[in-house]
Design an enzyme around this catalytic site. Structure first.
Site, PDB file in Angstrom:
ATOM      1  N   THR A  46       5.726  -6.002  16.524  1.00 56.95           N
ATOM      2  CA  THR A  46       4.956  -7.243  16.618  1.00 56.95           C
ATOM      3  C   THR A  46       5.856  -8.467  16.808  1.00 56.95           C
ATOM      4  O   THR A  46       5.440  -9.445  17.425  1.00 56.95           O
ATOM      5  CB  THR A  46       4.050  -7.434  15.386  1.00 56.95           C
ATOM      6  OG1 THR A  46       4.815  -7.249  14.198  1.00 56.95           O
ATOM      7  CG2 THR A  46       2.912  -6.421  15.411  1.00 56.95           C
TER       8      THR A  46
ATOM      9  N   SER B 155      -1.464  -0.950   6.397  1.00 54.11           N
ATOM     10  CA  SER B 155      -0.206  -0.508   6.985  1.00 54.11           C
ATOM     11  C   SER B 155       0.349   0.744   6.333  1.00 54.11           C
ATOM     12  O   SER B 155       0.718   1.695   7.010  1.00 54.11           O
ATOM     13  CB  SER B 155       0.831  -1.633   6.890  1.00 54.11           C
ATOM     14  OG  SER B 155       0.424  -2.726   7.669  1.00 54.11           O
TER      15      SER B 155
ATOM     16  N   PRO C  61       9.276  -5.019   8.159  1.00 52.83           N
ATOM     17  CA  PRO C  61      10.281  -4.984   9.247  1.00 52.83           C
ATOM     18  C   PRO C  61       9.871  -5.698  10.526  1.00 52.83           C
ATOM     19  O   PRO C  61      10.729  -6.154  11.275  1.00 52.83           O
ATOM     20  CB  PRO C  61      10.453  -3.482   9.509  1.00 52.83           C
ATOM     21  CG  PRO C  61       9.971  -2.803   8.293  1.00 52.83           C
ATOM     22  CD  PRO C  61       8.877  -3.670   7.744  1.00 52.83           C
TER      23      PRO C  61
ATOM     24  N   ASN D   6       7.728   1.616  -0.941  1.00 50.20           N
ATOM     25  CA  ASN D   6       7.040   2.291   0.157  1.00 50.20           C
ATOM     26  C   ASN D   6       8.025   2.718   1.231  1.00 50.20           C
ATOM     27  O   ASN D   6       9.243   2.720   1.030  1.00 50.20           O
ATOM     28  CB  ASN D   6       5.965   1.366   0.733  1.00 50.20           C
ATOM     29  CG  ASN D   6       6.570   0.149   1.411  1.00 50.20           C
ATOM     30  OD1 ASN D   6       7.510  -0.447   0.892  1.00 50.20           O
ATOM     31  ND2 ASN D   6       6.037  -0.236   2.555  1.00 50.20           N
ATOM     32  N   LEU D   7       7.520   3.026   2.386  1.00 50.50           N
ATOM     33  CA  LEU D   7       8.327   3.501   3.496  1.00 50.50           C
ATOM     34  C   LEU D   7       9.333   2.463   3.980  1.00 50.50           C
ATOM     35  O   LEU D   7      10.372   2.810   4.542  1.00 50.50           O
ATOM     36  CB  LEU D   7       7.392   3.913   4.639  1.00 50.50           C
ATOM     37  CG  LEU D   7       7.984   4.543   5.880  1.00 50.50           C
ATOM     38  CD1 LEU D   7       8.689   5.853   5.540  1.00 50.50           C
ATOM     39  CD2 LEU D   7       6.893   4.794   6.912  1.00 50.50           C
ATOM     40  N   CYS D   8       9.040   1.190   3.770  1.00 50.49           N
ATOM     41  CA  CYS D   8       9.911   0.131   4.291  1.00 50.49           C
ATOM     42  C   CYS D   8      10.461  -0.780   3.198  1.00 50.49           C
ATOM     43  O   CYS D   8      10.985  -1.849   3.490  1.00 50.49           O
ATOM     44  CB  CYS D   8       9.165  -0.700   5.329  1.00 50.49           C
ATOM     45  SG  CYS D   8       8.513   0.272   6.687  1.00 50.49           S
ATOM     46  N   THR D   9      10.312  -0.403   1.958  1.00 50.37           N
ATOM     47  CA  THR D   9      10.900  -1.060   0.772  1.00 50.37           C
ATOM     48  C   THR D   9      10.472  -2.507   0.567  1.00 50.37           C
ATOM     49  O   THR D   9      11.204  -3.273  -0.055  1.00 50.37           O
ATOM     50  CB  THR D   9      12.449  -0.986   0.775  1.00 50.37           C
ATOM     51  OG1 THR D   9      12.998  -1.899   1.725  1.00 50.37           O
ATOM     52  CG2 THR D   9      12.945   0.427   1.032  1.00 50.37           C
ATOM     53  N   GLU D  10       9.275  -2.883   1.038  1.00 50.51           N
ATOM     54  CA  GLU D  10       8.830  -4.252   0.775  1.00 50.51           C
ATOM     55  C   GLU D  10       7.612  -4.320  -0.138  1.00 50.51           C
ATOM     56  O   GLU D  10       7.205  -5.412  -0.532  1.00 50.51           O
ATOM     57  CB  GLU D  10       8.531  -4.991   2.107  1.00 50.51           C
ATOM     58  CG  GLU D  10       7.150  -4.794   2.682  1.00 50.51           C
ATOM     59  CD  GLU D  10       7.008  -3.527   3.498  1.00 50.51           C
ATOM     60  OE1 GLU D  10       6.062  -3.439   4.304  1.00 50.51           O
ATOM     61  OE2 GLU D  10       7.832  -2.621   3.334  1.00 50.51           O
TER      62      GLU D  10
END
Length: 785
Positions: free
Chosen positions: A669, A239, A665, A466-470
């Protein structure tokens, strides 16, 4: 009764195979009865009349009738009658079945809509749509066996928007974009491809198990896996990625090249710039020559725009900087709409790395000092065990209120040789809050919390997310050592030598909580999900070699969840209640237990990840720090004795994966699965998907007179309640969660600040977007798992 003017107007129906039939309005009603048989509470006459009014020519294509059926159902969707969205989906299914049958040359029947699965695989491999490995790994008999395991009835689980999203973004077509692959075939091909390197004697069995998990919508794979698995395309299966930029010209430009290559393949990118020297710093002794981090961020911004993702959308890049970096003030203004455009990067996302000490300074209204990382290394002389220079970014506080970072920061403050910018910490925080209300960012990354909970802290440092903070994994810069001309066998080449850093890779999939928990399948589901993710590591071919290297050293995966609000509503649990906090605590402890046990069992079967020795998994620190084995915090589902046994099993057998859980996020999906996104509250009871010529109503999942009372919408909820639930979950998630704050544009500054202080005090590792009703933010597609 149905001899309307329309029925008299339409005389002929034109079929795809050049046949024509006399128009019969009653046949449309019979078709409606079939697609609505599971929804007897819906009024078929309203739908039938609407379909007929949309047919205005003397002759109509059969596809026009199907489309009229879809649109008529969509127009009837409402809060009171949400099930029309499933009627629309069944009409769209009819269209897909007919298209696939025509393009693949078979006859589709209502009770047998799928064609020969082996023929599909063989044909799409031959024309270059599917990968050859599908035919190499499975015999024709095995493929036919897998085809027989396909359950067309699972197509009826989709609502309209879910099925439309699956069709438009994921289903394989031929090179003329004609429908070839049907929904259950996509799931089976993903399962086959993810299991194709498993031992021959178990391969088919494991593919069926993975198909069971996906087809029943108990889980979803991440967008790159959903879109690319089994297909002969340029994309890859992971991802997103995180790079650490070295403070050198070669390092900066090499990183930009790597980012471009990964973005081209569809990956979302996080980039940590905290090691790059600040504006006005010296370069090779020349004073005041460095331009700082902003010009390099603008280069990354240009890369995001110019190197799009598989030709479909611009690249997605997030940049992170420490809150004590001298360039932090201009960094915080990157996305603002006013000011000097030469200092802006509107297409980039940004986040700040924050130590506990800064948040304490904000609370106490104390001063804060900004330093240049290059100058820190040159003046302070800190080194690691191998004599390599260290900066402030290389330290964190081991325990709250004390520890290494604050000692090093105090040393830097006390050193009069160091230049610095000094200002009240609250002034920096005000800049943060202003930017968040205007742009939704910066993201907040709480570095000390992330590193204290790191199960691999003995092997490295987490500088950012990362881009989505997870995603929270060890990071380090790749360093260009030297390059030289080498002549061998009359051929001269330039050989560049690099020392690879930890270039983070995240491999994601997610549990559909509302389906899997209520069906009580977690014990069966989690093991196959962990295996699927682990197999992605071996199958995936990542162009950036240090990413490939890191991926296989740590074998990190990110098992996530979505549908939390959906599940709470079905269980009759109010979002803002203490019961919801306890529910989260117990549920995520159970999921974590199953994930750890699954990875341990895989380690017994396939071996441990390379850096398991010296990890918190091995020494038991992971279990003790979370009070699993101490008996002081006992959950509802897992006993202390079970945790103690699992810790002993892990010590003996190892772990297959260095990190296990990350809640992404799940934008697209979760739409496919017909549920609420990630850990977010529902946005509206009835939202709308905008299309070019019409709007599609999208009710909250399983909306009814009962659930609507538990679907309090995002901007009406107390955000402190959301933080309490997130904090309860965080103990059980070894990485992070894409946690959004929902605020009104008129929120008072003191209230907004208190939300951030609450998240930090309760041990959150990060917060993602700040979402305001006046602000639209763009989701990361790559992390939509």
């Amino acid at each position: 009764m149905y001899s309307t003017n329309t029925a008299h107007t339409v005389q002929t129906v034109l079929k795809p195979n050049n046949r024509s039939l006399a128009f019969d309005a009653n046949r449309i009603r019979v078709y409606g009865e079939r697609i609505m048989e599971d929804y007897p509470h819906l009024e078929i006459e309203r739908w039938h009349r609407s379909v007929l009014t949309k047919l205005r020519s003397s002759s109509v294509q059969a596809a026009e009738i199907t489309q009229a059926g879809i649109m008529s159902a969509l127009e009837l969707v409402s809060r009171e009658e949400p099930d029309w969205k499933f009627v629309a989906a069944r009409s769209l299914l009819t269209k897909l079945y007919k298209e696939a049958a025509v393009h693949r040359n078979y006859k589709a029947y209502p009770d047998k809509p799928y064609g020969d699965f082996y023929k599909l695989i063989k044909r799409l491999v031959e024309i270059g749509v599917y990968r050859q490995e599908l035919l190499d790994a499975y015999t024709p008999e095995e493929i036919r066996d897998l085809g027989a395991a396909i359950e067309p009835v699972c197509d009826e689980l989709f609502d309209y928007i879910g099925l439309l999203t699956l069709r438009e973004r994921y289903l394989a077509t031929d090179f003329d974009t004609r429908t070839m692959e049907l929904p259950q075939e996509r799931y089976m091909v993903i399962a086959m491809y993810l299991m194709h390197q498993e031992p021959a004697e178990r391969r088919v069995e494991l593919a069926k198990e993975a198909y069971w998990a996906m087809s029943n919508l108990y889980m979803t794979a991440a967008t790159p896996t959903m879109a690319n698995a089994g297909k002969k395309v340029a994309g890859q299966l992971s991802s997103c990625f995180i790079d650490t930029i070295d403070d050198s010209l070669e390092g900066i430009f090499d990183s930009n090249t790597d980012v471009a290559r990964l973005s081209k393949m569809g990956g979302g990118i996080g980039v940590y710039l905290g090691k790059v020297r600040a504006r006005g710093s010296d370069i090779r002794g020349h004073k005041n020559t460095s331009s700082g981090v902003i010009p390099w961020i603008r280069q990354l911004n240009n890369t995001a725009v110019s190197v799009d993702q598989l030709g479909t959308r611009k690249g997605a890049i997030a940049v992170y900087l420490d809150v004590y970096h001298k360039d932090i003030l201009s960094f915080l203004d990157l996305k603002l709409n006013n000011g000097d455009e030469r200092m802006r990067a509107h297409d980039i996302f940004h986040g700040i790395s924050i130590p506990d000490l800064f948040m304490e300074a904000v609370e106490k209204r104390e001063d804060w000092h900004l330093f240049c990382p290059h100058e820190i290394k040159k003046v302070m002389g800190w080194t690691d065990a191998n004599g390599r220079p260290l900066g402030l970014e290389d330290f964190y506080d081991e325990k709250f209120g004390e520890g290494t970072f604050r000692e090093k920061y105090a040393e830097a403050v006390a050193n009069i040789q160091l230049s610095r910018i000094t200002l009240p910490a609250i002034d920096i925080m005000k800049r943060v809050l202003k930017s968040q209300l205007e742009t939704g960012t910066p993201y907040m990354f709480y570095k000390d919390a992330a590193n204290r909970a790191n199960p691999n802290k003995g092997h490295g440092m987490i500088y950012s997310s990362n881009l989505c903070t997870e995603i929270f994994q060890n990071m380090s810069a790749t360093v260009v050592e030297h390059e030289e001309l080498v002549t061998k066998d009359g051929q001269t080449r330039i050989v560049i030598t690099k020392t690879p850093g930890d270039f983070v890779v995240c491999n994601l999939n997610s549990i559909h909580l509302a389906r899997a928990v209520r069906a009580d399948v977690l014990d069966r589901l989690v093991p196959i999900q962990v295996r699927m993710l682990d197999n992605v590591i071996d199958i995936n071919n990542i162009e950036v070699l240090q990413a490939q290297h890191t991926n296989r050293r740590y074998r990190a995966i990110g098992l996530g969840t979505f549908g939390l609000h959906h599940l709470l509503a079905l269980e009759g649990i109010a979002w803002e209640s203490d019961k919801a906090v306890t529910f989260n605590d117990n549920l995520y402890e159970r999921i974590n237990f199953l994930a750890i046990r699954s990875s341990m069992e895989l380690a017994k079967e396939k071996g441990t990840y390379e850096l398991f020795p010296g990890s918190e998994w091995e020494n038991g620190g992971y279990f003790e720090d979370r009070e699993y084995t101490t008996g002081t915090r006992v959950g509802e589902f897992i006993t202390t004795e079970q945790w103690q046994q699992l810790a002993a099993d892990v010590r003996e057998n190892g772990m297959r994966n260095g990190w296990l859980m990350a809640v992404a996020p799940n934008g697209s999906t979760s739409i496919i699965a017909g549920s609420t996104a990630s850990i977010d509250p529902v946005y509206e009871l009835l939202s709308y998907e905008e299309k070019t010529t019409y709007k599609i109503a999208n009710p909250a999942p399983d909306l009814s007179d009962k659930t609507m009372w538990f679907y309090k919408t995002a901007f009406r909820l107390d955000q402190h309640a959301s933080i309490r639930m997130a904090a309860a979950r965080q103990r059980h998630i070894d990485q992070g969660q894409s946690f959004n704050l929902y605020v009104r544009p008129d929120i008072r500054a003191v209230e907004f600040l208190e939300l951030h202080l609450h998240a930090w005090r309760d041990g959150m590792k990060s917060t993602y977007y700040v979402r305001s009703q006046a602000l639209t933010v763009e989701e990361c597609e790559s992390c939509s798992s």
